[in-house]
Design a protein around this motif. Sequence first.
Motif, PDB file in Angstrom:
ATOM      1  N   GLY A  78       4.670  22.923 -16.748  1.00 21.66           N
ATOM      2  CA  GLY A  78       3.695  22.355 -16.041  1.00 21.66           C
ATOM      3  C   GLY A  78       3.312  23.483 -15.770  1.00 21.66           C
ATOM      4  O   GLY A  78       3.337  23.404 -14.069  1.00 21.66           O
ATOM      5  N   GLY A  79       2.133  22.881 -15.363  1.00 20.69           N
ATOM      6  CA  GLY A  79       1.238  23.705 -14.367  1.00 20.69           C
ATOM      7  C   GLY A  79       1.445  23.021 -13.370  1.00 20.69           C
ATOM      8  O   GLY A  79       1.012  21.359 -13.061  1.00 20.69           O
ATOM      9  N   ILE A  80       1.199  23.423 -12.083  1.00 20.77           N
ATOM     10  CA  ILE A  80       1.214  22.574 -11.120  1.00 20.77           C
ATOM     11  C   ILE A  80      -0.793  22.202 -10.550  1.00 20.77           C
ATOM     12  O   ILE A  80      -0.881  23.802 -10.399  1.00 20.77           O
ATOM     13  CB  ILE A  80       1.572  22.772 -10.180  1.00 20.77           C
ATOM     14  N   SER A  81      -1.124  20.974 -11.124  1.00 17.87           N
ATOM     15  CA  SER A  81      -2.402  21.090  -9.620  1.00 17.87           C
ATOM     16  C   SER A  81      -2.370  20.803  -8.758  1.00 17.87           C
ATOM     17  O   SER A  81      -2.070  19.944  -8.358  1.00 17.87           O
ATOM     18  CB  SER A  81      -3.450  20.373 -10.719  1.00 17.87           C
ATOM     19  N   THR A  82      -3.047  21.072  -7.926  1.00 16.43           N
ATOM     20  CA  THR A  82      -3.554  20.908  -6.551  1.00 16.43           C
ATOM     21  C   THR A  82      -5.079  19.826  -6.527  1.00 16.43           C
ATOM     22  O   THR A  82      -5.138  19.945  -5.572  1.00 16.43           O
ATOM     23  CB  THR A  82      -3.788  21.603  -5.516  1.00 16.43           C
ATOM     24  N   ALA A  94       0.399  18.164  -7.564  1.00 20.58           N
ATOM     25  CA  ALA A  94       0.611  17.707  -6.314  1.00 20.58           C
ATOM     26  C   ALA A  94       1.011  16.550  -6.690  1.00 20.58           C
ATOM     27  O   ALA A  94      -0.291  15.791  -6.527  1.00 20.58           O
ATOM     28  CB  ALA A  94      -0.156  18.935  -6.102  1.00 20.58           C
ATOM     29  N   MET A  95       1.225  16.117  -5.523  1.00 21.10           N
ATOM     30  CA  MET A  95       1.067  14.451  -4.822  1.00 21.10           C
ATOM     31  C   MET A  95      -0.806  14.183  -4.707  1.00 21.10           C
ATOM     32  O   MET A  95      -1.092  13.514  -5.243  1.00 21.10           O
ATOM     33  CB  MET A  95       1.955  14.237  -3.692  1.00 21.10           C
ATOM     34  N   SER A  96      -1.047  15.280  -4.022  1.00 23.59           N
ATOM     35  CA  SER A  96      -2.650  15.433  -3.923  1.00 23.59           C
ATOM     36  C   SER A  96      -3.445  14.810  -4.651  1.00 23.59           C
ATOM     37  O   SER A  96      -4.413  14.030  -4.218  1.00 23.59           O
ATOM     38  CB  SER A  96      -2.755  17.273  -3.021  1.00 23.59           C
ATOM     39  N   ALA A  97      -2.828  14.685  -5.838  1.00 21.07           N
ATOM     40  CA  ALA A  97      -3.955  15.033  -7.094  1.00 21.07           C
ATOM     41  C   ALA A  97      -4.216  13.950  -7.339  1.00 21.07           C
ATOM     42  O   ALA A  97      -4.672  12.975  -8.390  1.00 21.07           O
ATOM     43  CB  ALA A  97      -3.365  14.983  -8.086  1.00 21.07           C
ATOM     44  N   TYR A  98      -3.326  12.722  -6.928  1.00 18.06           N
ATOM     45  CA  TYR A  98      -3.567  11.133  -6.726  1.00 18.06           C
ATOM     46  C   TYR A  98      -4.128  10.848  -5.266  1.00 18.06           C
ATOM     47  O   TYR A  98      -3.870   9.029  -5.271  1.00 18.06           O
ATOM     48  CB  TYR A  98      -2.082  10.576  -7.385  1.00 18.06           C
ATOM     49  N   GLY A  99      -4.271  11.229  -4.610  1.00 16.61           N
ATOM     50  CA  GLY A  99      -4.544  10.749  -3.344  1.00 16.61           C
ATOM     51  C   GLY A  99      -3.532  10.324  -2.286  1.00 16.61           C
ATOM     52  O   GLY A  99      -2.648  10.633  -3.057  1.00 16.61           O
ATOM     53  N   ASP A 100      -3.371   9.173  -1.477  1.00 24.11           N
ATOM     54  CA  ASP A 100      -2.777   8.865  -0.206  1.00 24.11           C
ATOM     55  C   ASP A 100      -1.563   7.824  -1.143  1.00 24.11           C
ATOM     56  O   ASP A 100      -0.551   7.612  -0.729  1.00 24.11           O
ATOM     57  CB  ASP A 100      -3.253   8.773   0.625  1.00 24.11           C
ATOM     58  N   TYR A 101      -1.866   7.364  -1.592  1.00 27.25           N
ATOM     59  CA  TYR A 101      -1.822   5.770  -2.552  1.00 27.25           C
ATOM     60  C   TYR A 101      -0.864   6.057  -2.673  1.00 27.25           C
ATOM     61  O   TYR A 101       0.408   5.144  -2.314  1.00 27.25           O
ATOM     62  CB  TYR A 101      -2.822   4.844  -3.018  1.00 27.25           C
ATOM     63  N   LEU A 102      -0.397   6.656  -3.783  1.00 29.87           N
ATOM     64  CA  LEU A 102       1.115   6.937  -4.182  1.00 29.87           C
ATOM     65  C   LEU A 102       2.235   7.508  -3.365  1.00 29.87           C
ATOM     66  O   LEU A 102       2.929   7.550  -3.459  1.00 29.87           O
ATOM     67  CB  LEU A 102       0.852   7.599  -5.888  1.00 29.87           C
ATOM     68  N   ASN A 103       1.971   8.466  -2.312  1.00 31.97           N
ATOM     69  CA  ASN A 103       2.725   9.289  -2.002  1.00 31.97           C
ATOM     70  C   ASN A 103       3.094   7.511  -0.571  1.00 31.97           C
ATOM     71  O   ASN A 103       4.090   7.984  -0.652  1.00 31.97           O
ATOM     72  CB  ASN A 103       1.593  10.144  -0.751  1.00 31.97           C
ATOM     73  N   GLU A 104       2.008   7.195  -0.248  1.00 32.37           N
ATOM     74  CA  GLU A 104       3.028   5.537   0.681  1.00 32.37           C
ATOM     75  C   GLU A 104       3.572   5.031   0.045  1.00 32.37           C
ATOM     76  O   GLU A 104       4.513   4.534   0.412  1.00 32.37           O
ATOM     77  CB  GLU A 104       1.647   5.218   0.979  1.00 32.37           C
ATOM     78  N   ILE A 148      10.491  12.843   0.670  1.00 33.54           N
ATOM     79  CA  ILE A 148       9.232  13.042   0.702  1.00 33.54           C
ATOM     80  C   ILE A 148       8.694  13.809  -0.113  1.00 33.54           C
ATOM     81  O   ILE A 148       8.705  15.224  -0.508  1.00 33.54           O
ATOM     82  CB  ILE A 148       8.927  13.784   1.871  1.00 33.54           C
ATOM     83  N   PRO A 149       7.952  13.324  -1.287  1.00 32.03           N
ATOM     84  CA  PRO A 149       7.812  13.578  -3.137  1.00 32.03           C
ATOM     85  C   PRO A 149       6.524  14.942  -2.794  1.00 32.03           C
ATOM     86  O   PRO A 149       6.173  14.435  -1.712  1.00 32.03           O
ATOM     87  CB  PRO A 149       6.672  12.510  -3.385  1.00 32.03           C
ATOM     88  N   SER A 150       6.885  15.492  -3.492  1.00 33.75           N
ATOM     89  CA  SER A 150       5.952  16.880  -3.615  1.00 33.75           C
ATOM     90  C   SER A 150       5.169  16.572  -4.658  1.00 33.75           C
ATOM     91  O   SER A 150       3.689  17.684  -4.600  1.00 33.75           O
ATOM     92  CB  SER A 150       6.605  18.116  -2.747  1.00 33.75           C
ATOM     93  N   THR A 151       5.994  16.396  -5.623  1.00 31.76           N
ATOM     94  CA  THR A 151       5.184  16.311  -7.148  1.00 31.76           C
ATOM     95  C   THR A 151       5.143  15.136  -7.759  1.00 31.76           C
ATOM     96  O   THR A 151       6.032  14.032  -7.867  1.00 31.76           O
ATOM     97  CB  THR A 151       5.869  17.504  -8.209  1.00 31.76           C
TER      98      THR A 151
END
Length: 269
Positions: free
Chosen positions: A21-25, A105-115, A135-138
């Motif tokens: 994949g391609g990693i999208s930010t 990247a986790m940033s594609a989903y905003g903060d809610y999934l990371n938290e 700490i998830p990065s992808t």
Amino acid sequence: MQISGQKKKKAKQKAKPTTTGGISTMMGTSDVKMTFKESAKEEAIQPGVVVLRGAIPIREQQHILNDCFKLGELKGDQAGFYQQPTEEGGRLRLNQGNRGRIIHAMSAYGDYLNENCQKWLKMAQAVDKTLPDMIPSTVLVNYYNVKGSFKWHRDSEHPEFLAKGIGKPIVSATIGESCDFAIKDEYDTPETVITLHSGDIIVFGGPSRMIVHSVLKIHPNTRPPLLKFPYQPGRLNLTFREVNGTIDTSMFPAYRVSYDIEDEEGNSD
């Protein structure tokens, strides 16, 4: 051994033995503040493996599903769940046969999934102290149709963490149809089959970070009635990882990670 975790209408379903994949930010599709419940039922399967039953309520499942399909749309050169048609008006096909994959990247989903991924991990750590922090990065999303499956494989990890016995946990969420998810310590050892239902999460890491695992079967028509798919119903699997290496985006939809000590390959359910 087979573990289901789902109740019948009036009685608990008993575990049945098995022979066997391609990693999208790009920035988040939704920045809505969303905190998932912490009342899931925890099941310790073996050291380093925990299942959280019913960790994601149906409303939040729908929210995650909608975000995944927005990111999984096939637009121009954007790599989605489907392959680019070979001819104009051609049939769309999932990019890995009976399943489609996207990696972001986790940033594609905003903060809610990371938290909430980190909350799920802490819930698992509360019943299994062998699970290290992560700490998830992808997030890798697989969209299985009802005929989908995934071969036996291991998910790669940085050799330094493995040498110390602190392999970073994998956090894996199921949304949609139930599936039979199987694990074993080695390719030639007996397997344990765990039936995962919509809203369930499985976490594995530490002493079980390098377990061999597989998706054996998708169970059609087992998704919650209120859960709506924009396309053909199936199973969404979100795999959260802390990747301490380099993902080879040229290999998408394959998931190939290389490390600065030695190269390894890995696929993620």
